[in-house]
Design an enzyme around this catalytic site. Structure first.
Site, mmCIF file in Angstrom:
data_model
loop_
_atom_site.group_PDB
_atom_site.id
_atom_site.type_symbol
_atom_site.label_atom_id
_atom_site.label_comp_id
_atom_site.label_asym_id
_atom_site.label_seq_id
_atom_site.Cartn_x
_atom_site.Cartn_y
_atom_site.Cartn_z
ATOM 1 N N ARG A 68 22.684 41.180 12.511
ATOM 2 C CA ARG A 68 21.910 41.129 13.747
ATOM 3 C C ARG A 68 20.416 40.982 13.425
ATOM 4 O O ARG A 68 19.677 40.288 14.117
ATOM 5 C CB ARG A 68 22.188 42.430 14.515
ATOM 6 C CG ARG A 68 21.552 42.543 15.845
ATOM 7 C CD ARG A 68 22.213 41.623 16.846
ATOM 8 N NE ARG A 68 21.526 41.753 18.110
ATOM 9 C CZ ARG A 68 22.106 41.714 19.292
ATOM 10 N NH1 ARG A 68 23.389 41.511 19.395
ATOM 11 N NH2 ARG A 68 21.409 41.848 20.391
ATOM 12 N N LEU A 96 16.617 42.704 22.131
ATOM 13 C CA LEU A 96 15.676 42.246 21.105
ATOM 14 C C LEU A 96 15.197 43.463 20.307
ATOM 15 O O LEU A 96 15.030 44.548 20.862
ATOM 16 C CB LEU A 96 14.498 41.541 21.775
ATOM 17 C CG LEU A 96 14.903 40.274 22.544
ATOM 18 C CD1 LEU A 96 13.830 39.865 23.552
ATOM 19 C CD2 LEU A 96 15.200 39.135 21.575
ATOM 20 N N ASN A 108 11.140 41.115 31.041
ATOM 21 C CA ASN A 108 12.545 40.874 31.387
ATOM 22 C C ASN A 108 12.731 41.120 32.871
ATOM 23 O O ASN A 108 12.094 42.016 33.446
ATOM 24 C CB ASN A 108 13.455 41.827 30.601
ATOM 25 C CG ASN A 108 14.933 41.528 30.821
ATOM 26 O OD1 ASN A 108 15.315 40.397 31.122
ATOM 27 N ND2 ASN A 108 15.764 42.536 30.686
ATOM 28 N N HIS A 110 15.509 42.160 35.755
ATOM 29 C CA HIS A 110 16.807 42.844 35.840
ATOM 30 C C HIS A 110 17.228 42.949 37.310
ATOM 31 O O HIS A 110 16.409 43.316 38.157
ATOM 32 C CB HIS A 110 16.679 44.239 35.217
ATOM 33 C CG HIS A 110 17.958 45.007 35.275
ATOM 34 N ND1 HIS A 110 19.099 44.586 34.619
ATOM 35 C CD2 HIS A 110 18.293 46.141 35.931
ATOM 36 C CE1 HIS A 110 20.076 45.445 34.866
ATOM 37 N NE2 HIS A 110 19.622 46.387 35.656
ATOM 38 N N ALA A 143 12.252 49.299 23.459
ATOM 39 C CA ALA A 143 13.438 49.396 22.601
ATOM 40 C C ALA A 143 14.697 49.812 23.366
ATOM 41 O O ALA A 143 15.811 49.709 22.843
ATOM 42 C CB ALA A 143 13.168 50.376 21.464
ATOM 43 N N GLY A 144 14.564 50.272 24.605
ATOM 44 C CA GLY A 144 15.731 50.727 25.359
ATOM 45 C C GLY A 144 16.379 49.602 26.152
ATOM 46 O O GLY A 144 15.983 48.438 26.066
HETATM 47 C C1 GAR Z 1 19.467 37.363 36.865
HETATM 48 O O1 GAR Z 1 19.842 38.013 38.039
HETATM 49 C C2 GAR Z 1 18.935 38.357 35.845
HETATM 50 O O2 GAR Z 1 18.221 39.400 36.409
HETATM 51 C C3 GAR Z 1 20.221 38.861 35.244
HETATM 52 O O3 GAR Z 1 20.995 37.718 35.067
HETATM 53 C C4 GAR Z 1 20.681 36.798 36.116
HETATM 54 C C5 GAR Z 1 20.387 35.459 35.495
HETATM 55 O O4 GAR Z 1 20.339 34.448 36.444
HETATM 56 N N1 GAR Z 1 19.974 39.571 34.030
HETATM 57 C C6 GAR Z 1 20.603 40.680 33.690
HETATM 58 O O5 GAR Z 1 21.522 41.167 34.311
HETATM 59 C C7 GAR Z 1 20.092 41.318 32.400
HETATM 60 N N2 GAR Z 1 20.426 42.696 32.351
HETATM 61 P P1 GAR Z 1 19.831 33.002 36.094
HETATM 62 O O6 GAR Z 1 20.461 32.592 34.754
HETATM 63 O O7 GAR Z 1 20.322 32.122 37.208
HETATM 64 O O8 GAR Z 1 18.337 33.044 36.002
#
Ligand code: GAR
Length: 205
Positions: A68, A96, A108, A110, A143-144
């Site tokens: 990794r 990451l 990021n 979420h 880091a979380g």
């Molecule tokens: C988004 O809703 C993003 O927040 C989520 O994946 C989707 C990607 O959509 N991410 C997570 O759940 C990360 N924990 P997209 O590829 O259409 O932008």
């Protein structure tokens, strides 16, 4: 005007958040441009969107590396080549390392109101818990898992007849607007992070 803020966007799937950023960046007044798009898998719509927009892409698959750490270091090396001011993880489904995060200020998005419902299934977990309001969070990656300092959040009401898909789609609509608005403000005004407090417009970036 300052030069545009250089964004490297990381994706794992459909890339609608990436598309929203690409569309916003078409206006020079937005203040940012996507200089590269990276993924942890091939043949995804997110990469196709970048290619259609003429943006360089790269793929680093965990399975192509013995460790990794090797994957993470290779990802950092290719990201570095594009000299980003900001890395935006937009539906990138990999954690990451602290080494990567020390090198690049990484945001990021979420699909839940952090600190609630971290991980891969924010909309499903919110629905199962029975909350009436969920939403999306933009944060500085630490880091979380979805624990970093919060930059912006947007609420989304849960409807009685929602399933995971309908809820996630409504979250994504709000999420894209929040992402575009916030990344643009960061690009134009800068961001400072002190402990858990994030401020936009305080000068530095
Ligand atoms: C988004 O809703 C993003 O927040 C989520 O994946 C989707 C990607 O959509 N991410 C997570 O759940 C990360 N924990 P997209 O590829 O259409 O932008």
């Amino acid at each position: 005007m300052n030069r545009p803020t250089r964004l490297v966007v990381l994706v794992s799937g459909s890339g609608t958040n990436l598309q929203a950023l690409l569309d916003a960046c078409a206006d020079p007044a937005y203040g940012a441009r996507v200089v590269a798009v990276g993924a942890d898998r091939e043949d995804i719509e997110g990469l196709a969107r970048a290619e259609r927009a003429g943006i360089p892409t790269f793929v680093r698959k965990v399975s192509d590396f013995e460790t990794r750490e090797g994957w993470d270091a290779s990802l950092a090396t290719v990201v570095e080549r594009f000299e980003p001011d900001l890395v935006v993880s937009a539906g990138f489904m990999k954690l990451l390392s602290p080494t990567f995060l020390d090198r690049f200020l990484t945001l990021n998005t979420h699909p839940a109101l952090c600190p609630a419902f971290p991980g891969m299934h924010g909309p499903r977990d919110a629905l199962e818990h029975g909350v009436k309001v969920t939403g999306a969070t933009l944060f500085v990656v630490d880091a979380g898992v979805d624990t970093g300092p919060i930059i912006a959040q947007v609420p989304v009401a849960v409807e009685d007849d929602d399933d995971v898909e309908s809820l996630h789609e409504r979250i994504k609509t709000a999420e894209r607007a929040m992402l575009v608005d916030t990344v643009g403000r960061i690009a134009r005004e800068g961001i400072t992070v002190e402990g858990r407090k994030v401020r936009i417009g305080a000068g530095a970036r």
